[in-house]
Design a protein around this motif. Structure first.
Motif, PDB file in Angstrom:
ATOM      1  N   GLU A 146     -12.127  28.433  73.890  1.00  0.00           N
ATOM      2  CA  GLU A 146     -11.223  28.703  72.769  1.00  0.00           C
ATOM      3  C   GLU A 146     -11.579  30.031  72.103  1.00  0.00           C
ATOM      4  N   THR A 147     -12.867  30.337  72.034  1.00  0.00           N
ATOM      5  CA  THR A 147     -13.298  31.610  71.454  1.00  0.00           C
ATOM      6  C   THR A 147     -12.762  32.780  72.266  1.00  0.00           C
ATOM      7  N   THR A 148     -12.862  32.680  73.593  1.00  0.00           N
ATOM      8  CA  THR A 148     -12.331  33.732  74.464  1.00  0.00           C
ATOM      9  C   THR A 148     -10.827  33.825  74.333  1.00  0.00           C
ATOM     10  N   LYS A 149     -10.181  32.696  74.300  1.00  0.00           N
ATOM     11  CA  LYS A 149      -8.718  32.686  74.182  1.00  0.00           C
ATOM     12  C   LYS A 149      -8.268  33.428  72.929  1.00  0.00           C
ATOM     13  N   ALA A 150      -8.962  33.166  71.818  1.00  0.00           N
ATOM     14  CA  ALA A 150      -8.610  33.834  70.568  1.00  0.00           C
ATOM     15  C   ALA A 150      -8.887  35.329  70.649  1.00  0.00           C
ATOM     16  N   ALA A 151     -10.003  35.703  71.274  1.00  0.00           N
ATOM     17  CA  ALA A 151     -10.367  37.117  71.381  1.00  0.00           C
ATOM     18  C   ALA A 151      -9.383  37.901  72.234  1.00  0.00           C
ATOM     19  N   THR A 164     -18.039  35.466  79.380  1.00  0.00           N
ATOM     20  CA  THR A 164     -19.253  36.247  79.153  1.00  0.00           C
ATOM     21  C   THR A 164     -18.976  37.453  78.276  1.00  0.00           C
ATOM     22  N   LEU A 165     -17.810  38.080  78.450  1.00  0.00           N
ATOM     23  CA  LEU A 165     -17.452  39.259  77.680  1.00  0.00           C
ATOM     24  C   LEU A 165     -17.052  38.943  76.241  1.00  0.00           C
ATOM     25  N   PHE A 166     -16.392  37.810  76.030  1.00  0.00           N
ATOM     26  CA  PHE A 166     -15.756  37.563  74.739  1.00  0.00           C
ATOM     27  C   PHE A 166     -16.305  36.367  73.962  1.00  0.00           C
ATOM     28  N   ASP A 167     -17.178  35.574  74.552  1.00  0.00           N
ATOM     29  CA  ASP A 167     -17.711  34.399  73.859  1.00  0.00           C
ATOM     30  C   ASP A 167     -19.228  34.463  73.885  1.00  0.00           C
ATOM     31  N   SER A 168     -19.845  34.778  72.758  1.00  0.00           N
ATOM     32  CA  SER A 168     -21.303  34.951  72.708  1.00  0.00           C
ATOM     33  C   SER A 168     -22.055  33.662  72.976  1.00  0.00           C
ATOM     34  N   SER A 169     -21.375  32.518  72.868  1.00  0.00           N
ATOM     35  CA  SER A 169     -22.041  31.239  73.145  1.00  0.00           C
ATOM     36  C   SER A 169     -22.004  30.871  74.622  1.00  0.00           C
ATOM     37  N   ALA A 206     -20.767  28.798  81.548  1.00  0.00           N
ATOM     38  CA  ALA A 206     -19.904  29.888  81.111  1.00  0.00           C
ATOM     39  C   ALA A 206     -18.443  29.479  81.130  1.00  0.00           C
ATOM     40  N   LEU A 207     -18.149  28.274  81.577  1.00  0.00           N
ATOM     41  CA  LEU A 207     -16.762  27.825  81.658  1.00  0.00           C
ATOM     42  C   LEU A 207     -16.496  26.655  80.736  1.00  0.00           C
ATOM     43  N   LYS A 208     -15.276  26.608  80.260  1.00  0.00           N
ATOM     44  CA  LYS A 208     -14.781  25.410  79.612  1.00  0.00           C
ATOM     45  C   LYS A 208     -14.228  24.515  80.707  1.00  0.00           C
ATOM     46  N   MET A 209     -14.672  23.290  80.771  1.00  0.00           N
ATOM     47  CA  MET A 209     -14.194  22.381  81.806  1.00  0.00           C
ATOM     48  C   MET A 209     -12.825  21.843  81.452  1.00  0.00           C
ATOM     49  N   SER A 210     -11.909  22.010  82.371  1.00  0.00           N
ATOM     50  CA  SER A 210     -10.549  21.527  82.164  1.00  0.00           C
ATOM     51  C   SER A 210     -10.503  20.012  82.287  1.00  0.00           C
ATOM     52  N   ALA A 211      -9.699  19.362  81.451  1.00  0.00           N
ATOM     53  CA  ALA A 211      -9.645  17.895  81.466  1.00  0.00           C
ATOM     54  C   ALA A 211      -8.717  17.359  82.530  1.00  0.00           C
ATOM     55  N   ASN A 212      -7.889  18.225  83.140  1.00  0.00           N
ATOM     56  CA  ASN A 212      -6.856  17.690  84.030  1.00  0.00           C
ATOM     57  C   ASN A 212      -7.161  17.930  85.509  1.00  0.00           C
TER      58      ASN A 212
END
Length: 286
Positions: A45-50, A265-270, A277-283
Motif C-alpha cells: 500500500e505504501t508503494t501504491k500511494a508513492a 524496494t524503491l518506494f517502501d522503506s519497510s 519485499a512483496l505484499k502477498m495477494s489474497a486471491n
C-alpha cells in the motif's frame, strides 16, 4: 508531459545496429500488461500511494506499453536512441556487469541493462523532476518485462531472432515475433485472465525469483534464447506450443514478481529483501 545504474562484459559484447521500430516490441501489448498486472497484486500500500503522482491516473498494466507506443514520436531520442534501450545482444556465455557511466543521461543509454539502471537512478534521486520520474517509471515497468523475453538478449547477427523466419500454423512470421506475441495470443486470454492464472503467492518461488539482479535476468534470457535457437523448427505447431508455453508463463510470472519487488524496494522503506519485499495477494494460491 513525459519528455524525456557503463556496463562492461567480461566476454565480447556485440551490440547490434539499432533495431527498426517494429523489431523489438517484447511480449507485445498483452505480455507487458500481464507483467504490470501481476506486479500490481504484489506492491505494498505504501508503494501504491508513492506511485500515484508518477502514474498520472493510470495503472502499471496501462503504462507498461508506453515506451513502445512512443517509438514513432518526433524527436532525436525517440527516433534514434530509444530503440537500443529495449535489448542487449552478446556472445555465448557472456557475463553482464554493471557500469555506472552510461546511466547518467538517458541519451547515453546503449542497452536494456543501462536503461533499467538509469530508471532506478532517477527514481531514487530526490532531485529528479516529476516528468523525469514519470518517464523513468514507465520505462522501468516496460524494461523489466523486456529483460525476461529471451530474444531481447539474443544474437546481434539476426537481430534477436527477427531474421529467423518461421511459420506459425502455416502463417509466415519470425522467431522474435513468435515469442513476443503469437504464443501468448494463442492462449486466447485477456491480460487480466492470463495474469490471474499465472500469478503466485508461493513464498519459496518468490524468494527464488527475488534473489536476483537485472544482470541475472538478461543472462537467464540469453541462455534461454541460446537453447531456443538450437531447438528451432521452421514450422511451428502444437508440439512447439506444448513445450514452450510453460517457459513464457514462467518468464512473465518472474517479471511481474521481480517488478513488484523492485518497486517495493524503491518506494517502501519497510520492504525487506526476498519474499518479504512483496505484499502477498489474497486471491492466488499457486
Amino acid at each position: 508531459m513525459y519528455k524525456n545504474v557503463k556496463y562492461s562484459l567480461s566476454l565480447t559484447l556485440l551490440i547490434s545496429a539499432i533495431f527498426a521500430s517494429t523489431d523489438c516490441n517484447a511480449w507485445g501489448q498483452n505480455g507487458h500488461r500481464v507483467v504490470g498486472k501481476i506486479a500490481e497484486s504484489h506492491i505494498s500500500e505504501t508503494t501504491k500511494a508513492a506511485l500515484i503522482p508518477y502514474l498520472n491516473g493510470e495503472s502499471l498494466a496501462q503504462v507498461s506499453t508506453w515506451p513502445d507506443e512512443m517509438r514513432s514520436a518526433p524527436g532525436d531520442f525517440w527516433q534514434k536512441k530509444s530503440s537500443r534501450w529495449h535489448y542487449i545482444n552478446a556472445d555465448d556465455n557472456a557475463t553482464f556487469s554493471f557500469n555506472h557511466d552510461h546511466t547518467k543521461h538517458k541519451e547515453s543509454v546503449t542497452n536494456i541493462l543501462e536503461g533499467i539502471h538509469y530508471s532506478i537512478r532517477v527514481l531514487k534521486d530526490d532531485k529528479s523532476s516529476l516528468a523525469a520520474k514519470q518517464f523513468s517509471l514507465r520505462f522501468l515497468v516496460h524494461l523489466v518485462g523486456d529483460s525476461h523475453q529471451p530474444f531481447h538478449a539474443g544474437r546481434a547477427e539476426d537481430r534477436g531472432g527477427n531474421r529467423v523466419n518461421v511459420t506459425f500454423f502455416g502463417q509466415p512470421t519470425n522467431l522474435h515475433s513468435l515469442w513476443d506475441t503469437k504464443l501468448i495470443e494463442n492462449e486466447n486470454l485477456s491480460f487480466t485472465e492470463f495474469a490471474q492464472f499465472i500469478d503466485t503467492d508461493n513464498a519459496e518461488i518468490i524468494t527464488e525469483y527475488l534473489a536476483s539482479s537485472p544482470e541475472q535476468w538478461v543472462t537467464e534470457s540469453h541462455n534461454l534464447a541460446d537453447k531456443l535457437y538450437k531447438l528451432n523448427n521452421d514450422e511451428i505447431g502444437f508440439s512447439y506450443i506444448y513445450e514452450n508455453t510453460p517457459i513464457i508463463k514462467t518468464r512473465l510470472q518472474q517479471a511481474g514478481i521481480r517488478l513488484a519487488g523492485l518497486l517495493n524496494t524503491l518506494f517502501d522503506s519497510s520492504a525487506k529483501p526476498l519474499a518479504k519485499a512483496l505484499k502477498m495477494s489474497a486471491n492466488t494460491n499457486k
